[in-house]
Motif scaffolding. Structure first.
Motif, PDB file in Angstrom:
ATOM      1  N   CYS A 167       5.896   9.769  -6.788  1.00 24.82           N
ATOM      2  CA  CYS A 167       5.352   8.433  -7.054  1.00 24.82           C
ATOM      3  C   CYS A 167       5.926   7.491  -6.013  1.00 24.82           C
ATOM      4  CB  CYS A 167       5.706   7.970  -8.464  1.00 24.82           C
ATOM      5  SG  CYS A 167       5.046   6.328  -8.867  1.00 24.82           S
ATOM      6  N   ILE A 168       5.098   7.106  -5.044  1.00 24.48           N
ATOM      7  CA  ILE A 168       5.527   6.227  -3.960  1.00 24.48           C
ATOM      8  C   ILE A 168       4.512   5.102  -3.845  1.00 24.48           C
ATOM      9  CG2 ILE A 168       6.195   6.071  -1.542  1.00 24.48           C
ATOM     10  CD1 ILE A 168       6.561   9.119  -1.543  1.00 24.48           C
ATOM     11  N   ARG A 169       4.992   3.867  -3.901  1.00 21.42           N
ATOM     12  CA  ARG A 169       4.105   2.708  -3.841  1.00 21.42           C
ATOM     13  C   ARG A 169       4.368   1.905  -2.575  1.00 21.42           C
ATOM     14  NH1 ARG A 169       5.408   3.199  -9.351  1.00 21.42           N
ATOM     15  NH2 ARG A 169       3.559   3.365 -10.700  1.00 21.42           N
ATOM     16  N   GLY A 170       3.295   1.689  -1.815  1.00 21.50           N
ATOM     17  CA  GLY A 170       3.343   0.828  -0.647  1.00 21.50           C
ATOM     18  C   GLY A 170       2.107  -0.034  -0.665  1.00 21.50           C
ATOM     19  N   ILE A 171       1.409  -0.130   0.458  1.00 18.24           N
ATOM     20  CA  ILE A 171       0.100  -0.774   0.444  1.00 18.24           C
ATOM     21  C   ILE A 171      -0.829   0.019  -0.470  1.00 18.24           C
ATOM     22  CG2 ILE A 171      -1.910  -1.384   1.847  1.00 18.24           C
ATOM     23  CD1 ILE A 171      -0.024  -1.818   4.181  1.00 18.24           C
ATOM     24  N   ASP A 172      -0.747   1.353  -0.347  1.00 18.48           N
ATOM     25  CA  ASP A 172      -1.447   2.253  -1.256  1.00 18.48           C
ATOM     26  C   ASP A 172      -0.441   2.856  -2.227  1.00 18.48           C
ATOM     27  OD1 ASP A 172      -3.865   1.857   0.171  1.00 18.48           O
ATOM     28  OD2 ASP A 172      -3.244   3.349   1.659  1.00 18.48           O
ATOM     29  N   GLU A 173      -0.901   3.730  -3.060  1.00 13.37           N
ATOM     30  CA  GLU A 173      -0.030   4.361  -4.054  1.00 13.37           C
ATOM     31  C   GLU A 173      -0.272   5.863  -4.057  1.00 13.37           C
ATOM     32  OE1 GLU A 173       1.257   2.852  -8.305  1.00 13.37           O
ATOM     33  OE2 GLU A 173      -0.725   3.780  -8.419  1.00 13.37           O
ATOM     34  N   LEU A 174       0.815   6.618  -4.016  1.00 18.49           N
ATOM     35  CA  LEU A 174       0.734   8.074  -4.099  1.00 18.49           C
ATOM     36  C   LEU A 174       1.333   8.529  -5.418  1.00 18.49           C
ATOM     37  CD1 LEU A 174       0.226  10.871  -2.610  1.00 18.49           C
ATOM     38  CD2 LEU A 174       2.670  10.783  -2.052  1.00 18.49           C
ATOM     39  N   ARG A 229      -1.099   4.698   2.881  1.00 11.61           N
ATOM     40  CA  ARG A 229      -0.181   3.795   3.571  1.00 11.61           C
ATOM     41  C   ARG A 229       0.951   3.454   2.601  1.00 11.61           C
ATOM     42  NH1 ARG A 229      -4.665  -0.597   4.580  1.00 11.61           N
ATOM     43  NH2 ARG A 229      -5.040   0.133   2.449  1.00 11.61           N
ATOM     44  N   LEU A 230       2.132   3.983   2.879  1.00 14.17           N
ATOM     45  CA  LEU A 230       3.223   3.895   1.912  1.00 14.17           C
ATOM     46  C   LEU A 230       4.381   3.076   2.486  1.00 14.17           C
ATOM     47  CD1 LEU A 230       2.844   7.596   0.744  1.00 14.17           C
ATOM     48  CD2 LEU A 230       2.006   5.541  -0.422  1.00 14.17           C
ATOM     49  N   TRP A 231       5.564   3.651   2.634  1.00 14.51           N
ATOM     50  CA  TRP A 231       6.709   2.922   3.162  1.00 14.51           C
ATOM     51  C   TRP A 231       6.695   2.973   4.688  1.00 14.51           C
ATOM     52  CZ3 TRP A 231      11.673   4.454  -0.055  1.00 14.51           C
ATOM     53  CH2 TRP A 231      11.452   4.128  -1.402  1.00 14.51           C
ATOM     54  N   ARG A 232       7.429   2.045   5.326  1.00 15.00           N
ATOM     55  CA  ARG A 232       7.589   2.126   6.782  1.00 15.00           C
ATOM     56  C   ARG A 232       8.254   3.452   7.170  1.00 15.00           C
ATOM     57  NH1 ARG A 232       7.082  -2.744   9.675  1.00 15.00           N
ATOM     58  NH2 ARG A 232       5.474  -3.953   8.588  1.00 15.00           N
ATOM     59  N   GLU A 233       9.158   3.930   6.325  1.00 16.81           N
ATOM     60  CA  GLU A 233       9.780   5.245   6.528  1.00 16.81           C
ATOM     61  C   GLU A 233       9.629   6.033   5.231  1.00 16.81           C
ATOM     62  OE1 GLU A 233      10.831   8.286   8.433  1.00 16.81           O
ATOM     63  OE2 GLU A 233      10.601   6.383   9.479  1.00 16.81           O
ATOM     64  N   THR A 234       8.425   6.565   5.047  1.00 19.01           N
ATOM     65  CA  THR A 234       8.073   7.260   3.809  1.00 19.01           C
ATOM     66  C   THR A 234       8.927   8.506   3.589  1.00 19.01           C
ATOM     67  OG1 THR A 234       5.813   6.426   4.031  1.00 19.01           O
ATOM     68  CG2 THR A 234       6.134   8.275   2.531  1.00 19.01           C
ATOM     69  N   ARG A 235       9.484   9.056   4.663  1.00 18.93           N
ATOM     70  CA  ARG A 235      10.352  10.232   4.540  1.00 18.93           C
ATOM     71  C   ARG A 235      11.451  10.030   3.502  1.00 18.93           C
ATOM     72  NH1 ARG A 235      13.266   9.705   8.362  1.00 18.93           N
ATOM     73  NH2 ARG A 235      14.579  11.521   8.057  1.00 18.93           N
ATOM     74  N   ILE A 236      12.001   8.829   3.440  1.00 14.24           N
ATOM     75  CA  ILE A 236      13.145   8.587   2.559  1.00 14.24           C
ATOM     76  C   ILE A 236      12.768   8.871   1.113  1.00 14.24           C
ATOM     77  CG2 ILE A 236      14.805   6.864   1.783  1.00 14.24           C
ATOM     78  CD1 ILE A 236      15.073   7.780   4.759  1.00 14.24           C
ATOM     79  N   ALA A 237      11.615   8.375   0.675  1.00  6.40           N
ATOM     80  CA  ALA A 237      11.174   8.644  -0.703  1.00  6.40           C
ATOM     81  C   ALA A 237      10.658  10.060  -0.858  1.00  6.40           C
ATOM     82  CB  ALA A 237      10.085   7.641  -1.090  1.00  6.40           C
ATOM     83  N   LEU A 238       9.945  10.549   0.144  1.00  7.24           N
ATOM     84  CA  LEU A 238       9.311  11.863   0.037  1.00  7.24           C
ATOM     85  C   LEU A 238      10.336  12.984  -0.030  1.00  7.24           C
ATOM     86  CD1 LEU A 238       6.340  12.798  -0.037  1.00  7.24           C
ATOM     87  CD2 LEU A 238       6.552  13.310   2.406  1.00  7.24           C
TER      88      LEU A 238
END
Length: 404
Positions: A167-174, A229-238
């Motif tokens: 569950c990752i929320r940015g501009i979009d949501e995964l 489109r999620l975090w600027r550095e989505t790796r951290i959450a992923l």
């Protein structure tokens, strides 16, 4: 997969033997520290490069094993997914033109890999998360066929007892779930190592934690995953969510995630750090251990601490202390794991120079950083940097708030 049983993760006797070696490794480490056996008076840096393989349509190319065979060079090694590889660089003494040397070796080894990839109809790319990865690429079929990866997948899956949730929320949501750890293979990083004085472990490790946020803020390059489109550095959450072996939320308070920023400032030696890590995280892989660290030490040799290093390699803090031996002398280093791969070699060397420069130039008064910055604020800074990059506001020393 043939050969998996040698890792013995579910064999009680082998697990017990491995735990015995792990305890002995800690005792040997403690004795070496007490006896002043660790190298001092010199600082070295090192790096590990993870990369993606793509075809000429920019899609993941499942050619890692074939490429390794063609390269036939110990600098190159496998990663979790077939579309990834890792390059390990030779350590360099900090000083002079060491960053130019690092850049030169990066160019040389990446060029060699790229030429070999072209012969297979592919090429390499440096990026924290390959934007063209699709859901169909994240399957066990594309797990690198090396026994330890399957053991790792099975062990994490068994401990968790359910699918991995995202569950990752940015501009979009995964919002999704996966039955395997293959999502971990979507992350590629440029890991930088900095040798430290073991006697100053706590203050130097705490400083590494404090500066992680501002360094990450200006290095982000992984904003997309599965078209979102999620975090600027989505790796951290992923990465955090793709290896979380905790099952029900009710266990979260007692257990720590394998990928984390940590939960407090360090106060003691690296021995206490490892003791807590072993008490907090379940052992995943238990291969037979032939070397007895205490016997090696008694007979005048420097032990490799294989059991401890293997365990340390299955826990993934964003700053990780590592043991090693160079020129017959043991040393301790901090590995920064939060920097993404790419987008260019120059970017990676600049990021490394910034982090190493901050580590090496730690102000004297920052040895007491726990009294000047709350750990929760440092952690919050790190997450903010990952989420919005240079748009983050950093809670800094003595109550200051500074734009990244």
């Amino acid at each position: 997969m043939p050969g998996d049983t040698k890792f013995g993760v579910s064999d009680p006797s082998q697990r017990g033997a491995y735990m015995g070696h792990l305890v002995d490794d800690l005792k040997a480490l403690e004795k070496m520290l007490a006896d002043g056996r660790f190298e001092s008076g010199i600082t070295r840096i090192g790096a590990e490069q993870e990369l993606c393989l793509i075809d000429y349509g920019l899609r993941p190319a499942m050619l890692g094993m074939e490429l390794l065979k063609n390269l036939d060079d110990p600098h190159y090694t496998t990663e979790l997914a077939k579309f990834n590889l890792e390059i390990n660089f030779d350590p360099l003494e900090l000083g002079g033109n060491c960053f130019a040397q690092l850049e030169h070796e990066l160019i040389e080894l990446l060029t060699r890999a790229n030429k070999a990839a072209h012969k297979l109809g592919a090429k390499i790319i440096l990026t924290g998360i390959l934007p063209t990865i699709r859901d169909s690429d994240i399957t066990l079929e594309n797990l690198t066929p090396v026994p330890r990866y399957k053991v790792l997948n099975d062990a994490l899956r068994e401990l968790r007892g359910q699918d991995f949730s995202f569950c990752i929320r940015g501009i979009d949501e995964l919002i999704t779930s996966k039955a395997t750890v293959m999502v971990e293979g979507c992350n590629t990083s440029f890991q930088v190592h900095y040798q430290i004085d073991p006697a100053r472990f706590a203050e130097q490790f705490n400083w590494a934690q404090a500066i992680a946020a501002p360094v990450l803020a200006c290095a982000t390059n992984s904003p997309l995953f599965l078209g979102k489109r999620l975090w600027r550095e989505t790796r951290i959450a992923l990465f955090h969510q793709s290896t979380d072996d905790r099952g029900l939320p009710s266990t979260y308070r007692e257990q720590r995630p394998r990928v984390s920023f940590g939960h407090r400032w360090e106060r003691h030696s690296v021995v206490e750090y490892y003791q807590e890590a072993i008490s907090r995280h379940r052992v995943l892989i238990t291969p037979p251990m032939e070397q007895d660290a205490l016997v090696e030490l008694k007979e005048g040799r420097i032990p490799m601490l294989k059991a401890l290093c293997l365990f340390n390699g299955t826990v993934y803090p964003w700053n990780r202390p590592c043991y090693g031996i160079t020129g017959g002398k043991p040393h301790l280093r901090i590995e920064s794991r939060f920097l993404p791969a790419g987008p260019t070699i120059v970017d990676e060397v600049a990021n490394a120079a910034l982090w190493v420069g901050l580590m090496h130039g730690m102000p004297d008064d920052c040895a007491g950083i726990p009294a000047r910055l709350k750990f929760e604020e440092a952690h919050g800074n790190f997450l903010a940097a990952a989420q919005v990059g240079l748009g983050a506001s950093i809670d800094w020393l003595d109550g200051q708030s500074i734009p990244a």
